[in-house]
Design a protein around this motif. Structure first.
Motif, PDB file in Angstrom:
ATOM      1  N   ALA A   1      29.357  73.428  88.109  1.00  0.00           N
ATOM      2  CA  ALA A   1      28.748  74.470  88.941  1.00  0.00           C
ATOM      3  C   ALA A   1      27.232  74.428  88.852  1.00  0.00           C
ATOM      4  CB  ALA A   1      29.270  75.841  88.512  1.00  0.00           C
ATOM      5  N   LEU A   2      26.720  74.229  87.632  1.00  0.00           N
ATOM      6  CA  LEU A   2      25.270  74.151  87.434  1.00  0.00           C
ATOM      7  C   LEU A   2      24.690  72.950  88.179  1.00  0.00           C
ATOM      8  CD1 LEU A   2      22.650  75.068  86.050  1.00  0.00           C
ATOM      9  CD2 LEU A   2      23.332  73.675  84.067  1.00  0.00           C
ATOM     10  N   ALA A   3      25.348  71.804  88.070  1.00  0.00           N
ATOM     11  CA  ALA A   3      24.856  70.600  88.747  1.00  0.00           C
ATOM     12  C   ALA A   3      24.870  70.780  90.267  1.00  0.00           C
ATOM     13  CB  ALA A   3      25.705  69.390  88.344  1.00  0.00           C
ATOM     14  N   ALA A   4      25.949  71.376  90.796  1.00  0.00           N
ATOM     15  CA  ALA A   4      26.034  71.605  92.245  1.00  0.00           C
ATOM     16  C   ALA A   4      24.963  72.601  92.685  1.00  0.00           C
ATOM     17  CB  ALA A   4      27.426  72.112  92.607  1.00  0.00           C
ATOM     18  N   HIS A   5      24.722  73.605  91.866  1.00  0.00           N
ATOM     19  CA  HIS A   5      23.705  74.606  92.161  1.00  0.00           C
ATOM     20  C   HIS A   5      22.312  73.968  92.207  1.00  0.00           C
ATOM     21  CE1 HIS A   5      21.670  78.530  91.959  1.00  0.00           C
ATOM     22  NE2 HIS A   5      20.902  78.004  91.021  1.00  0.00           N
ATOM     23  N   LEU A   6      22.002  73.146  91.228  1.00  0.00           N
ATOM     24  CA  LEU A   6      20.691  72.499  91.183  1.00  0.00           C
ATOM     25  C   LEU A   6      20.483  71.587  92.392  1.00  0.00           C
ATOM     26  CD1 LEU A   6      20.466  71.640  87.381  1.00  0.00           C
ATOM     27  CD2 LEU A   6      19.092  73.329  88.618  1.00  0.00           C
ATOM     28  N   ALA A   7      21.516  70.841  92.739  1.00  0.00           N
ATOM     29  CA  ALA A   7      21.409  69.947  93.892  1.00  0.00           C
ATOM     30  C   ALA A   7      21.155  70.743  95.170  1.00  0.00           C
ATOM     31  CB  ALA A   7      22.685  69.121  94.027  1.00  0.00           C
ATOM     32  N   TYR A   8      21.805  71.891  95.259  1.00  0.00           N
ATOM     33  CA  TYR A   8      21.669  72.736  96.452  1.00  0.00           C
ATOM     34  C   TYR A   8      20.316  73.444  96.497  1.00  0.00           C
ATOM     35  CZ  TYR A   8      22.770  76.780  99.465  1.00  0.00           C
ATOM     36  OH  TYR A   8      22.760  77.745 100.433  1.00  0.00           O
TER      37      TYR A   8
ATOM     38  N   VAL B   1      31.282  80.647  81.186  1.00  0.00           N
ATOM     39  CA  VAL B   1      31.608  81.265  82.474  1.00  0.00           C
ATOM     40  C   VAL B   1      30.602  82.362  82.825  1.00  0.00           C
ATOM     41  CG1 VAL B   1      33.334  82.628  83.729  1.00  0.00           C
ATOM     42  CG2 VAL B   1      34.039  80.646  82.376  1.00  0.00           C
ATOM     43  N   ARG B   2      30.171  83.132  81.842  1.00  0.00           N
ATOM     44  CA  ARG B   2      29.127  84.135  82.122  1.00  0.00           C
ATOM     45  C   ARG B   2      27.849  83.464  82.637  1.00  0.00           C
ATOM     46  NH1 ARG B   2      30.593  86.685  76.773  1.00  0.00           N
ATOM     47  NH2 ARG B   2      31.894  88.496  77.241  1.00  0.00           N
ATOM     48  N   ALA B   3      27.487  82.362  82.020  1.00  0.00           N
ATOM     49  CA  ALA B   3      26.285  81.643  82.458  1.00  0.00           C
ATOM     50  C   ALA B   3      26.479  81.085  83.860  1.00  0.00           C
ATOM     51  CB  ALA B   3      25.972  80.517  81.471  1.00  0.00           C
ATOM     52  N   MET B   4      27.671  80.569  84.131  1.00  0.00           N
ATOM     53  CA  MET B   4      27.968  80.069  85.470  1.00  0.00           C
ATOM     54  C   MET B   4      27.808  81.183  86.503  1.00  0.00           C
ATOM     55  SD  MET B   4      31.504  78.363  86.918  1.00  0.00           S
ATOM     56  CE  MET B   4      32.441  79.865  86.589  1.00  0.00           C
ATOM     57  N   ASP B   5      28.254  82.387  86.160  1.00  0.00           N
ATOM     58  CA  ASP B   5      28.120  83.514  87.084  1.00  0.00           C
ATOM     59  C   ASP B   5      26.655  83.769  87.446  1.00  0.00           C
ATOM     60  OD1 ASP B   5      30.828  83.937  87.164  1.00  0.00           O
ATOM     61  OD2 ASP B   5      30.828  85.634  85.774  1.00  0.00           O
ATOM     62  N   GLU B   6      25.767  83.586  86.485  1.00  0.00           N
ATOM     63  CA  GLU B   6      24.349  83.832  86.738  1.00  0.00           C
ATOM     64  C   GLU B   6      23.781  82.863  87.774  1.00  0.00           C
ATOM     65  OE1 GLU B   6      22.341  86.324  85.559  1.00  0.00           O
ATOM     66  OE2 GLU B   6      24.234  87.152  84.835  1.00  0.00           O
ATOM     67  N   VAL B   7      24.186  81.595  87.705  1.00  0.00           N
ATOM     68  CA  VAL B   7      23.657  80.646  88.689  1.00  0.00           C
ATOM     69  C   VAL B   7      24.352  80.801  90.035  1.00  0.00           C
ATOM     70  CG1 VAL B   7      22.864  78.991  86.973  1.00  0.00           C
ATOM     71  CG2 VAL B   7      25.168  78.749  87.896  1.00  0.00           C
ATOM     72  N   VAL B   8      25.656  81.080  90.016  1.00  0.00           N
ATOM     73  CA  VAL B   8      26.370  81.252  91.292  1.00  0.00           C
ATOM     74  C   VAL B   8      25.823  82.457  92.042  1.00  0.00           C
ATOM     75  CG1 VAL B   8      28.613  81.764  92.354  1.00  0.00           C
ATOM     76  CG2 VAL B   8      28.460  80.070  90.521  1.00  0.00           C
ATOM     77  N   ALA B   9      25.500  83.529  91.313  1.00  0.00           N
ATOM     78  CA  ALA B   9      24.961  84.732  91.950  1.00  0.00           C
ATOM     79  C   ALA B   9      23.621  84.480  92.618  1.00  0.00           C
ATOM     80  CB  ALA B   9      24.820  85.847  90.912  1.00  0.00           C
ATOM     81  N   ARG B  10      22.980  83.375  92.260  1.00  0.00           N
ATOM     82  CA  ARG B  10      21.675  83.028  92.845  1.00  0.00           C
ATOM     83  C   ARG B  10      21.787  81.843  93.799  1.00  0.00           C
ATOM     84  NH1 ARG B  10      21.180  85.453  88.086  1.00  0.00           N
ATOM     85  NH2 ARG B  10      19.410  86.861  87.749  1.00  0.00           N
TER      86      ARG B  10
ATOM     87  N   PRO C   1      30.790  72.908  97.036  1.00  0.00           N
ATOM     88  CA  PRO C   1      31.582  72.846  95.799  1.00  0.00           C
ATOM     89  C   PRO C   1      31.266  73.944  94.793  1.00  0.00           C
ATOM     90  CG  PRO C   1      29.915  71.109  95.836  1.00  0.00           C
ATOM     91  CD  PRO C   1      29.933  71.720  97.203  1.00  0.00           C
ATOM     92  N   ILE C   2      30.137  74.626  94.953  1.00  0.00           N
ATOM     93  CA  ILE C   2      29.772  75.683  94.005  1.00  0.00           C
ATOM     94  C   ILE C   2      30.878  76.730  93.917  1.00  0.00           C
ATOM     95  CG2 ILE C   2      28.171  77.589  93.554  1.00  0.00           C
ATOM     96  CD1 ILE C   2      25.964  75.859  94.824  1.00  0.00           C
ATOM     97  N   GLN C   3      31.379  77.168  95.081  1.00  0.00           N
ATOM     98  CA  GLN C   3      32.386  78.234  95.071  1.00  0.00           C
ATOM     99  C   GLN C   3      33.692  77.769  94.444  1.00  0.00           C
ATOM    100  OE1 GLN C   3      35.257  77.897  97.111  1.00  0.00           O
ATOM    101  NE2 GLN C   3      34.518  75.952  97.938  1.00  0.00           N
ATOM    102  N   ARG C   4      34.021  76.497  94.588  1.00  0.00           N
ATOM    103  CA  ARG C   4      35.269  76.005  93.975  1.00  0.00           C
ATOM    104  C   ARG C   4      35.134  75.958  92.453  1.00  0.00           C
ATOM    105  NH1 ARG C   4      35.644  71.468  96.327  1.00  0.00           N
ATOM    106  NH2 ARG C   4      35.278  70.015  94.623  1.00  0.00           N
TER     107      ARG C   4
END
Length: 393
Positions: free
Chosen positions: A249-256, A329-338, A349-352
């Protein structure tokens, strides 16, 4: 270890690309399963006699994390199915030969939850039950199932005695359309039904023999990998998959985020608040990885030195695993929320990863209540109460 990671990296792009197909099918795509076999990760904890690597558990965990960072379902199946050869190495040589004698790449499914009953008969048992959550089961030809020991009427005796029962595919039914969930859809974790199957006695092992360490000792296993506690080994693949999902999730977030411009007109790379949150989350996910690997190495080292593992150490190990999953998972929530609204589109892929991570956190081994309670009591030299609170320690 490096060879398995090299094999994963050589297939990384295709493994990641098959994520949507896995999810649509509700199981691993046949090609995804084929790629997983080719990496060798499922044989990492398998005995050398049957083509296995007898690898260090931390190396196995790293391979699972990497796979899960590419696709959550593929990593999850690797983490669960990949632990089963570790247990099979301790079982009767006759069943090992039945499973691997003709094909070292035979996969074994589970679950271990005691959702059935074995009734003693001459030469073995008659087995009945229904189980949920058999991850990767469509691609497996054997299965471990948890069961209570029953009396001559097939009713569970008290106090309960849990056993692990080993069956070939011909002795159980996979229930299609029994896996419709929000995340990890590609794992195909379907229901299993067993009806009046005869199980020879050498394919049944009392669970306490795994938890007290007597099973690997009596099997004559010398590699310390097989002498780490069961409750450290079994969750290893599951928790590692959750951490890998958070890394994905972090990698997909950074790429996006590299080129994303927020609705205010501010580029994400110029927003100090988002950048701070990303870095803080990355540190938390990394901390989860480090604590999980350190935990595996610590118990492997103890086994290598021939030291006995105390109940308190087992409880601490479980606390480490549970907290690592929740932290990630808590940390993942922080990046997904942004990630903005577009991060929640089904083609992103972030949402998956987000859905997969939360589904993984819902697994029974990640429920913190009883684990944390028992560990705290043990740390205060208070004898933990018997019963369900001890089932995950």
């Amino acid at each position: 270890m490096s060879e398995v990671l090299d094999q994963i990296e050589a297939r990384a792009e295709e493994i990641a690309a098959l994520g949507p197909s896995n999810e649509k099918l509700g199981r691993l795509d046949d090609r995804a399963a084929e790629l997983l076999r080719e990496t060798g990760v499922i044989r990492m904890l398998q005995p050398a006699k049957y083509g296995g690597a007898e690898a260090h558990p931390a190396d196995f965990a790293e391979a699972v994390m990497r796979l899960a960072s590419l696709d959550g379902s593929t990593g999850w199946v690797a983490g669960i199915v990949g632990v089963h050869p570790w247990e099979m190495a301790m079982c009767d040589p006759r069943v090992q030969e039945e499973v691997w004698g003709e094909d070292n790449d035979t996969w074994i499914a589970s679950p271990y939850a005691p959702m059935g009953v074995i009734r003693p008969v001459d030469g073995g048992y008659v087995f009945n039950g229904r189980w949920q959550f058999s991850s990767g089961t469509d691609h497996c030809d054997w299965i471990f199932l948890g069961a209570y020991l029953g009396d001559e009427k097939g009713e569970a005796i008290m106090p309960p005695r849990v056993h692990h029962v080993i069956l070939p595919r011909s002795d159980y039914t996979i229930v299609e359309d029994s896996w419709d969930v929000v995340g990890l859809r590609g794992t195909g974790s379907k229901d299993i039904i067993v009806e009046d199957a005869f199980i020879p006695d050498y394919r049944v092992v009392e669970f306490s023999r795994f938890t007290d360490g007597s099973q690997p000792r009596e099997a004559g296993l010398t590699n310390p990998t097989y002498h780490i506690p069961f409750t450290t080994a079994f969750p290893l693949g599951i928790t590692s998959a959750v951490i890998g999902i958070a890394e994905g999730a972090l990698a997909a977030h950074l790429a996006y985020q590299r080129t994303r411009v927020q609705i205010t007109g501010t580029k994400v790379k110029d927003d100090p608040h988002v950048l701070f949150a990303i870095s803080q989350a990355a540190a938390e996910i990394h901390a989860s990885r480090v604590t999980m690997l350190d935990n595996a190495r610590r118990f492997h080292d103890k086994a290598e030195r021939g030291e006995e593992v105390t109940f308190a150490e087992r409880a601490e190990s479980r606390r480490t695993q549970v907290s690592a999953a929740w932290r990630a998972v808590r940390a993942m929530d922080e990046v997904v929320a942004r990630s903005g609204g577009n991060g929640m589109r089904m083609d992103n892929p972030i949402q998956r990863f987000w859905r997969d991570g939360h589904m993984g956190l819902a697994h029974a081994i990640h429920v913190p209540g009883s684990v944390f309670h028992v560990q705290s009591l043990t740390a205060m030299d208070v004898t933990p109460p018997p019963g369900p609170m001890l089932s995950m320690i």
